[in-house]
Design a protein around this motif. Sequence first.
Motif, PDB file in Angstrom:
ATOM      1  N   VAL A  52       0.848  -1.205   0.000  1.00 49.18           N
ATOM      2  CA  VAL A  52       0.000   0.000   0.000  1.00 49.18           C
ATOM      3  C   VAL A  52       0.875   1.244   0.000  1.00 49.18           C
ATOM      4  CG1 VAL A  52      -1.669   1.330   1.327  1.00 49.18           C
ATOM      5  CG2 VAL A  52      -1.965  -1.126   1.082  1.00 49.18           C
ATOM      6  N   LEU A  53       1.884   1.266   0.854  1.00 48.69           N
ATOM      7  CA  LEU A  53       2.787   2.411   0.894  1.00 48.69           C
ATOM      8  C   LEU A  53       3.528   2.559  -0.428  1.00 48.69           C
ATOM      9  CD1 LEU A  53       4.187   4.697   2.361  1.00 48.69           C
ATOM     10  CD2 LEU A  53       5.736   3.029   3.377  1.00 48.69           C
ATOM     11  N   ALA A  54       3.990   1.447  -1.005  1.00 49.17           N
ATOM     12  CA  ALA A  54       4.694   1.503  -2.279  1.00 49.17           C
ATOM     13  C   ALA A  54       3.809   2.084  -3.379  1.00 49.17           C
ATOM     14  CB  ALA A  54       5.175   0.102  -2.663  1.00 49.17           C
ATOM     15  N   HIS A  55       2.529   1.742  -3.354  1.00 53.21           N
ATOM     16  CA  HIS A  55       1.598   2.279  -4.350  1.00 53.21           C
ATOM     17  C   HIS A  55       1.572   3.799  -4.314  1.00 53.21           C
ATOM     18  CE1 HIS A  55      -2.242   2.930  -6.519  1.00 53.21           C
ATOM     19  NE2 HIS A  55      -2.517   3.764  -5.541  1.00 53.21           N
ATOM     20  N   TRP A  56       1.419   4.363  -3.111  1.00 51.24           N
ATOM     21  CA  TRP A  56       1.290   5.820  -3.009  1.00 51.24           C
ATOM     22  C   TRP A  56       2.624   6.521  -3.234  1.00 51.24           C
ATOM     23  CZ3 TRP A  56      -3.296   7.603  -3.646  1.00 51.24           C
ATOM     24  CH2 TRP A  56      -4.397   6.839  -3.238  1.00 51.24           C
ATOM     25  N   LEU A  57       3.708   5.906  -2.836  1.00 52.86           N
ATOM     26  CA  LEU A  57       5.018   6.517  -3.082  1.00 52.86           C
ATOM     27  C   LEU A  57       5.307   6.600  -4.578  1.00 52.86           C
ATOM     28  CD1 LEU A  57       7.174   4.885  -0.268  1.00 52.86           C
ATOM     29  CD2 LEU A  57       6.480   7.281  -0.418  1.00 52.86           C
ATOM     30  N   THR A  58       5.003   5.554  -5.328  1.00 54.41           N
ATOM     31  CA  THR A  58       5.232   5.600  -6.769  1.00 54.41           C
ATOM     32  C   THR A  58       4.311   6.608  -7.446  1.00 54.41           C
ATOM     33  OG1 THR A  58       3.728   3.713  -7.071  1.00 54.41           O
ATOM     34  CG2 THR A  58       6.078   3.235  -6.887  1.00 54.41           C
ATOM     35  N   ARG A  59       3.118   6.788  -6.903  1.00 56.57           N
ATOM     36  CA  ARG A  59       2.205   7.790  -7.456  1.00 56.57           C
ATOM     37  C   ARG A  59       2.816   9.183  -7.395  1.00 56.57           C
ATOM     38  NH1 ARG A  59      -3.477   6.902  -7.383  1.00 56.57           N
ATOM     39  NH2 ARG A  59      -3.634   9.168  -7.669  1.00 56.57           N
ATOM     40  N   TYR A  60       3.668   9.432  -6.401  1.00 58.64           N
ATOM     41  CA  TYR A  60       4.280  10.744  -6.227  1.00 58.64           C
ATOM     42  C   TYR A  60       5.719  10.779  -6.730  1.00 58.64           C
ATOM     43  CZ  TYR A  60       0.235  12.284  -3.588  1.00 58.64           C
ATOM     44  OH  TYR A  60      -1.045  12.637  -3.211  1.00 58.64           O
TER      45      TYR A  60
ATOM     46  N   LEU B 111      -3.030  -6.668  -3.610  1.00 60.67           N
ATOM     47  CA  LEU B 111      -2.135  -5.511  -3.505  1.00 60.67           C
ATOM     48  C   LEU B 111      -0.858  -5.730  -4.306  1.00 60.67           C
ATOM     49  CD1 LEU B 111      -2.552  -4.778   0.300  1.00 60.67           C
ATOM     50  CD2 LEU B 111      -3.523  -3.474  -1.588  1.00 60.67           C
ATOM     51  N   HIS B 112      -0.315  -6.937  -4.256  1.00 59.17           N
ATOM     52  CA  HIS B 112       0.902  -7.222  -5.021  1.00 59.17           C
ATOM     53  C   HIS B 112       0.642  -7.141  -6.518  1.00 59.17           C
ATOM     54  CE1 HIS B 112       3.567 -10.156  -7.157  1.00 59.17           C
ATOM     55  NE2 HIS B 112       4.477  -9.445  -6.538  1.00 59.17           N
ATOM     56  N   ASP B 113      -0.447  -7.746  -6.974  1.00 55.67           N
ATOM     57  CA  ASP B 113      -0.760  -7.717  -8.402  1.00 55.67           C
ATOM     58  C   ASP B 113      -0.974  -6.301  -8.908  1.00 55.67           C
ATOM     59  OD1 ASP B 113      -0.591 -10.457  -8.366  1.00 55.67           O
ATOM     60  OD2 ASP B 113      -2.763 -10.795  -8.312  1.00 55.67           O
ATOM     61  N   ALA B 114      -1.514  -5.428  -8.047  1.00 50.69           N
ATOM     62  CA  ALA B 114      -1.806  -4.056  -8.462  1.00 50.69           C
ATOM     63  C   ALA B 114      -0.564  -3.181  -8.516  1.00 50.69           C
ATOM     64  CB  ALA B 114      -2.831  -3.442  -7.513  1.00 50.69           C
ATOM     65  N   THR B 115       0.519  -3.584  -7.856  1.00 51.29           N
ATOM     66  CA  THR B 115       1.711  -2.731  -7.764  1.00 51.29           C
ATOM     67  C   THR B 115       2.948  -3.304  -8.438  1.00 51.29           C
ATOM     68  OG1 THR B 115       2.210  -3.713  -5.596  1.00 51.29           O
ATOM     69  CG2 THR B 115       0.946  -1.667  -5.611  1.00 51.29           C
ATOM     70  N   ARG B 116       2.913  -4.549  -8.880  1.00 53.26           N
ATOM     71  CA  ARG B 116       4.143  -5.196  -9.349  1.00 53.26           C
ATOM     72  C   ARG B 116       4.700  -4.585 -10.626  1.00 53.26           C
ATOM     73  NH1 ARG B 116       1.648 -11.099 -11.074  1.00 53.26           N
ATOM     74  NH2 ARG B 116       0.197 -10.361 -12.692  1.00 53.26           N
ATOM     75  N   ASP B 117       3.879  -3.881 -11.425  1.00 51.09           N
ATOM     76  CA  ASP B 117       4.395  -3.260 -12.651  1.00 51.09           C
ATOM     77  C   ASP B 117       5.136  -1.956 -12.369  1.00 51.09           C
ATOM     78  OD1 ASP B 117       3.390  -5.284 -14.231  1.00 51.09           O
ATOM     79  OD2 ASP B 117       1.490  -4.256 -14.624  1.00 51.09           O
ATOM     80  N   ASP B 118       4.892  -1.341 -11.230  1.00 47.39           N
ATOM     81  CA  ASP B 118       5.510  -0.057 -10.906  1.00 47.39           C
ATOM     82  C   ASP B 118       6.532  -0.162  -9.785  1.00 47.39           C
ATOM     83  OD1 ASP B 118       3.864   1.371 -12.754  1.00 47.39           O
ATOM     84  OD2 ASP B 118       2.223   1.239 -11.310  1.00 47.39           O
ATOM     85  N   VAL B 119       6.552  -1.286  -9.083  1.00 48.19           N
ATOM     86  CA  VAL B 119       7.419  -1.463  -7.916  1.00 48.19           C
ATOM     87  C   VAL B 119       8.329  -2.661  -8.159  1.00 48.19           C
ATOM     88  CG1 VAL B 119       7.462  -1.973  -5.441  1.00 48.19           C
ATOM     89  CG2 VAL B 119       5.687  -0.478  -6.372  1.00 48.19           C
ATOM     90  N   ALA B 120       9.595  -2.536  -7.762  1.00 42.99           N
ATOM     91  CA  ALA B 120      10.535  -3.650  -7.874  1.00 42.99           C
ATOM     92  C   ALA B 120      10.421  -4.530  -6.631  1.00 42.99           C
ATOM     93  CB  ALA B 120      11.961  -3.130  -8.023  1.00 42.99           C
ATOM     94  N   TYR B 121       9.875  -5.745  -6.783  1.00 45.20           N
ATOM     95  CA  TYR B 121       9.731  -6.678  -5.673  1.00 45.20           C
ATOM     96  C   TYR B 121      10.911  -7.655  -5.676  1.00 45.20           C
ATOM     97  CZ  TYR B 121       4.996  -5.307  -4.364  1.00 45.20           C
ATOM     98  OH  TYR B 121       3.903  -4.612  -3.906  1.00 45.20           O
ATOM     99  N   VAL B 122      11.483  -7.868  -4.502  1.00 46.71           N
ATOM    100  CA  VAL B 122      12.570  -8.833  -4.324  1.00 46.71           C
ATOM    101  C   VAL B 122      12.125  -9.821  -3.251  1.00 46.71           C
ATOM    102  CG1 VAL B 122      14.988  -9.183  -3.732  1.00 46.71           C
ATOM    103  CG2 VAL B 122      14.283  -7.079  -4.924  1.00 46.71           C
ATOM    104  N   PHE B 123      11.760 -11.040  -3.664  1.00 45.00           N
ATOM    105  CA  PHE B 123      11.316 -12.069  -2.729  1.00 45.00           C
ATOM    106  C   PHE B 123      12.487 -12.991  -2.376  1.00 45.00           C
ATOM    107  CE2 PHE B 123       6.813 -11.438  -2.332  1.00 45.00           C
ATOM    108  CZ  PHE B 123       6.472 -10.715  -3.471  1.00 45.00           C
ATOM    109  N   GLY B 124      12.353 -13.656  -1.233  1.00 43.90           N
ATOM    110  CA  GLY B 124      13.382 -14.575  -0.798  1.00 43.90           C
ATOM    111  C   GLY B 124      14.640 -13.905  -0.301  1.00 43.90           C
TER     112      GLY B 124
END
Length: 373
Positions: A16-24, A112-125
Amino acid sequence: MRVRILVSGAGVAGPVLAHWLTRYGFCVTVVERAPAPRRTGGHAVDLFRPAMDISQRMGLLRRIEERAVGTRRMTVHQEGARRPVRADLSRIFRATSGRHVEIMRDDLTGILHDATRDDVAYVFGDSITAISPDGEVSFENAAPRRFDLVIGADGLHSNVRRLVFGDEARFGTSLGAHLGVMTLPNTRGLDGELLLHVGVGRTAGMYGVSHMGDARVLFLFRGVPESEHPRGVPRQKELLHAAFTGMHPDVDRWLDGRPPGRGPAPGPSPRPAPPHLRDGAPARLHGRRRLRPDRLNRIRLAPPRRQTAPGLLDAVLVRPETVADRAVDGPADPAAPSCGGRAPRGGCRRRLRKGTSTVGVLTYARSVPRAIC
């Protein structure tokens, strides 16, 4: 030059935070210890009006409503009582909030992950192992990288908080409550009903998950030493059996993982419970929106202070270095891999000022989310 932000934790608060940060216009990376997004369902959480409003602003409300569980009735068996007590939960929810959805936590985090994965770099593991004063962050697996801001959204026992401020015992007092959740076949055919067995210092319950075809069993209890955080499965099972054996035949079957006509199932996994068991997720949704991403250059972070409960310490923000008039106007290279492969919507328009505090903590109370700046 774009401001690079690292968020630790890909549960509810982090995306959720990543979504709004990328918006700005900020360049956001989210690191998560789990090897992949969890899709097993988890425990049910209730979203009330503040979280529903934020979900609508994010354009996710319809998808969340489609995954609603919908527990409408509750039957409570109290130890020593002759008859159970039944309650209409739908009426209670309508009286407490004009908007309400119950959803499995892993369904929510998946949306939430599906909605943000195109704009946010996710690193799992992977996980953070060190944060240096100059902003270099070390990881368990990946090579070190430098960030302008590190945000801990990594749960009750925050790894970021521990690395920056020290042992969590300095900031929280245990409530002594533990929660265990397990999955069993829905042999009782529970549909929209929560079945509870309540005693002194212990509660066990079961509810059906319609779209998954199974049921969740929960155990809430006290009695674990304050200094112990039981993580090993054998110790977890030992504590649960000690707390609940003999409470009721239903509960004994749940403990053994053997509903009538079924074989053994995996044992439950208790974990420390936050102050409000079912509204932690909506508090994170609301709290992340109340942190104004367009005003990060104005934040003066308060020094960490002791909390009455560790669940109130929800996010740790670290500014590794004082920013000296760093311009962040204009989007970065759309192909930059650390930005998820795309330039953020809206571009970057803000400028960070000199003299920003180097280390601090942001907190809010779950009942009234707010930033202490």
